[in-house]
Design an enzyme around this catalytic site. Structure first.
Site, PDB file in Angstrom:
ATOM      1  N   TYR A   1      -0.112   4.541  13.259  1.00  0.00           N
ATOM      2  CA  TYR A   1      -1.514   4.931  13.129  1.00  0.00           C
ATOM      3  C   TYR A   1      -2.337   4.317  14.259  1.00  0.00           C
ATOM      4  CZ  TYR A   1       0.290   6.752   8.782  1.00  0.00           C
ATOM      5  OH  TYR A   1       1.043   7.453   7.868  1.00  0.00           O
TER       6      TYR A   1
ATOM      7  N   ALA B   1      -3.519   2.949   2.077  1.00  0.00           N
ATOM      8  CA  ALA B   1      -4.252   3.116   3.333  1.00  0.00           C
ATOM      9  C   ALA B   1      -5.521   3.912   3.073  1.00  0.00           C
ATOM     10  CB  ALA B   1      -3.374   3.830   4.356  1.00  0.00           C
TER      11      ALA B   1
ATOM     12  N   PRO C   1       0.838  -1.211   0.000  1.00  0.00           N
ATOM     13  CA  PRO C   1       0.000   0.000   0.000  1.00  0.00           C
ATOM     14  C   PRO C   1       0.866   1.252   0.000  1.00  0.00           C
ATOM     15  CG  PRO C   1      -0.566  -1.475   1.825  1.00  0.00           C
ATOM     16  CD  PRO C   1       0.694  -1.986   1.235  1.00  0.00           C
TER      17      PRO C   1
ATOM     18  N   ARG D   1       8.396   1.484  -3.093  1.00  0.00           N
ATOM     19  CA  ARG D   1       9.161   2.420  -3.917  1.00  0.00           C
ATOM     20  C   ARG D   1       9.768   1.741  -5.137  1.00  0.00           C
ATOM     21  NH1 ARG D   1       9.752   3.821   1.416  1.00  0.00           N
ATOM     22  NH2 ARG D   1       9.532   6.035   1.970  1.00  0.00           N
TER      23      ARG D   1
ATOM     24  N   LEU E   1      13.118  -2.267   1.719  1.00  0.00           N
ATOM     25  CA  LEU E   1      14.357  -2.274   0.935  1.00  0.00           C
ATOM     26  C   LEU E   1      14.624  -3.642   0.305  1.00  0.00           C
ATOM     27  CD1 LEU E   1      16.806   0.038   2.934  1.00  0.00           C
ATOM     28  CD2 LEU E   1      15.558   0.521   0.834  1.00  0.00           C
TER      29      LEU E   1
ATOM     30  N   GLN F   1      -6.207  -1.859   2.139  1.00  0.00           N
ATOM     31  CA  GLN F   1      -5.742  -1.620   3.506  1.00  0.00           C
ATOM     32  C   GLN F   1      -6.656  -0.594   4.161  1.00  0.00           C
ATOM     33  OE1 GLN F   1      -2.246   0.879   4.715  1.00  0.00           O
ATOM     34  NE2 GLN F   1      -1.314  -1.105   5.171  1.00  0.00           N
TER      35      GLN F   1
ATOM     36  N   ARG G   1      -1.454  -5.640   9.000  1.00  0.00           N
ATOM     37  CA  ARG G   1      -0.085  -5.131   8.861  1.00  0.00           C
ATOM     38  C   ARG G   1       0.363  -4.615  10.218  1.00  0.00           C
ATOM     39  NH1 ARG G   1       2.675  -1.033   4.339  1.00  0.00           N
ATOM     40  NH2 ARG G   1       4.523  -2.350   4.114  1.00  0.00           N
TER      41      ARG G   1
ATOM     42  N   CYS H   1       0.267   5.459  -0.065  1.00  0.00           N
ATOM     43  CA  CYS H   1      -0.631   6.607  -0.081  1.00  0.00           C
ATOM     44  C   CYS H   1      -0.288   7.537  -1.243  1.00  0.00           C
ATOM     45  CB  CYS H   1      -0.543   7.369   1.223  1.00  0.00           C
ATOM     46  SG  CYS H   1      -1.261   6.481   2.626  1.00  0.00           S
TER      47      CYS H   1
END
Length: 371
Positions: free
Chosen positions: A183, A57, A23, A325, A302, A100, A231, A25
């Protein structure tokens, strides 16, 4: 045979390979509703060849959004807008799609990252007063949240249920509850954010209570064949914060309640976190959850190289890997991984002729003739 490209069962959901799009944003919604940006963005990723796409999310209430431009699933308009995007994805891609669901808690009412990511004051037209387990601000200069009372807790739980039911109506394949990255559900778990003295604070059992209540309510509200998973942040990277031992206890409790998987990340609850970055730096946490709890486990953090991802799965460090990413940078990452690992991947027939000659069996079912 590449282990990364073997199928995976998450509950009753069959995923064709073990590459998950994490996920991410986008801060591009309007009043919680998906926009044309989501059509382009998600459509692009849906053609990637990954086995599972987890939507960003998605807030269960307006006040649960990280920012005023966050995606939400709390209104009929939100549901209709997301349905439009999903219909386009399904028309052209076989990818499995999960969502999510989350509530930002004290990290809500923030600016988009490219605007600094700082808190927006509740006195601003784009801001609002946040809620959390305790009236403790995320940052020293931020406005403290309102501590949730009984009615507030019930509302949050019911908002998660309503959003999950909307997701089920949209035909979404799986639901991930966001209990990571600082969160709201993570805030309940972490003693850094949770200073309550009632049955929802103090001991590990008490701090797990509300996130488990939310999981139970969501699990009961959607069809039994629809997998629900969580998660987690396995550590806060702060002394005396949430840690791997708590994560193992929480994951064990989730397993007993029918949780289908654990998606293992870290951090996010405190600006004082000291993260030790490096390739696959979060994988050892996923490995412990997999080994000691026995649920399907998704590793993230990563993971950038096909050989690295293959080794994680082949060495039983995790059951799947999720990329964020790396997938934005290279939306055809699964194609390139399949080519390197000698595997096959699904690709839209409109793209079959892009198959390199040296990888003539790369695209499953590919056949192309041209006069």
């Amino acid at each position: 045979m590449s282990r990364l490209f073997e199928p995976l069962a998450i509950g009753q959901l069959e995923v064709p390979n073990r590459i998950v799009i994490a996920p991410m944003c986008q801060y591009s919604a309007e009043s919680g509703s998906a926009t044309d940006w989501h059509m382009i963005h998600l459509g692009h990723l849906a053609l990637s060849g990954a086995g599972l796409l987890i939507l960003e999310a998605t807030a269960v209430s307006p006040e649960g959004r990280i920012s005023s431009a966050d995606l939400g699933l709390y209104s009929d308009a939100n549901e209709a807008a997301l349905g439009r995007v999903l219909n386009a994805v399904r028309a052209y891609s076989p990818i499995k799609v999960a969502i999510q669901l989350g509530h930002a808690g004290r990290k809500a009412s923030s600016r988009a990252p490219w605007e600094g990511g700082t808190q927006v004051s509740s006195r601003s037209p784009d801001g609002w007063r946040t809620v959390a387990p305790s009236a403790v601000a995320h940052g020293k200069e931020e406005e403290p949240p309102i501590a949730l009372d009984r009615d507030g807790l019930d509302k949050v739980r019911d908002d998660f249920v309503a959003a999950a039911q909307r997701a089920a109506r949209l035909g979404i394949d799986g639901i991930e509850l966001h209990a990571a990255h600082g969160y709201l559900l993570h805030q309940f778990l972490s003693p850094i954010a949770n200073h309550r003295s009632d049955e929802y604070g103090g001991s590990l059992e008490n701090r797990m209570r509300f996130p488990l209540e939310v999981f139970d309510a969501v699990r009961a509200a959607v069809p039994a064949d629809k997998p629900v998973w969580v998660r987690v942040s396995a550590t806060d990277w702060v002394p005396d914060g949430w840690d791997i031992e708590g994560t193992l206890a929480f994951s064990t409790a989730l397993k007993a309640r029918g949780c289908a998987a654990v998606h293992v990340s870290t951090g996010g609850v405190s600006p004082e976190q000291a993260i030790k970055l490096g390739p696959g730096y979060q994988v050892p946490y996923a490995q412990r959850v997999k080994a000691e709890v026995g649920l399907p486990t998704i590793a993230v953090g990563l993971i950038t190289e096909p050989e690295q991802a293959e080794a994680i799965v082949a060495d039983n460090e995790a059951d799947a890997v999720s990329l964020a990413r790396a997938m934005l940078y290279d939306p055809r990452w699964p194609w390139h991984a399949a080519a390197k690992l000698g595997a096959q991947v699904e690709a839209p027939k409109q793209y079959w002729r892009s198959q390199p000659r040296e990888f003539k069996d790369l695209f499953a079912g590919a056949a192309f003739g041209q006069r």
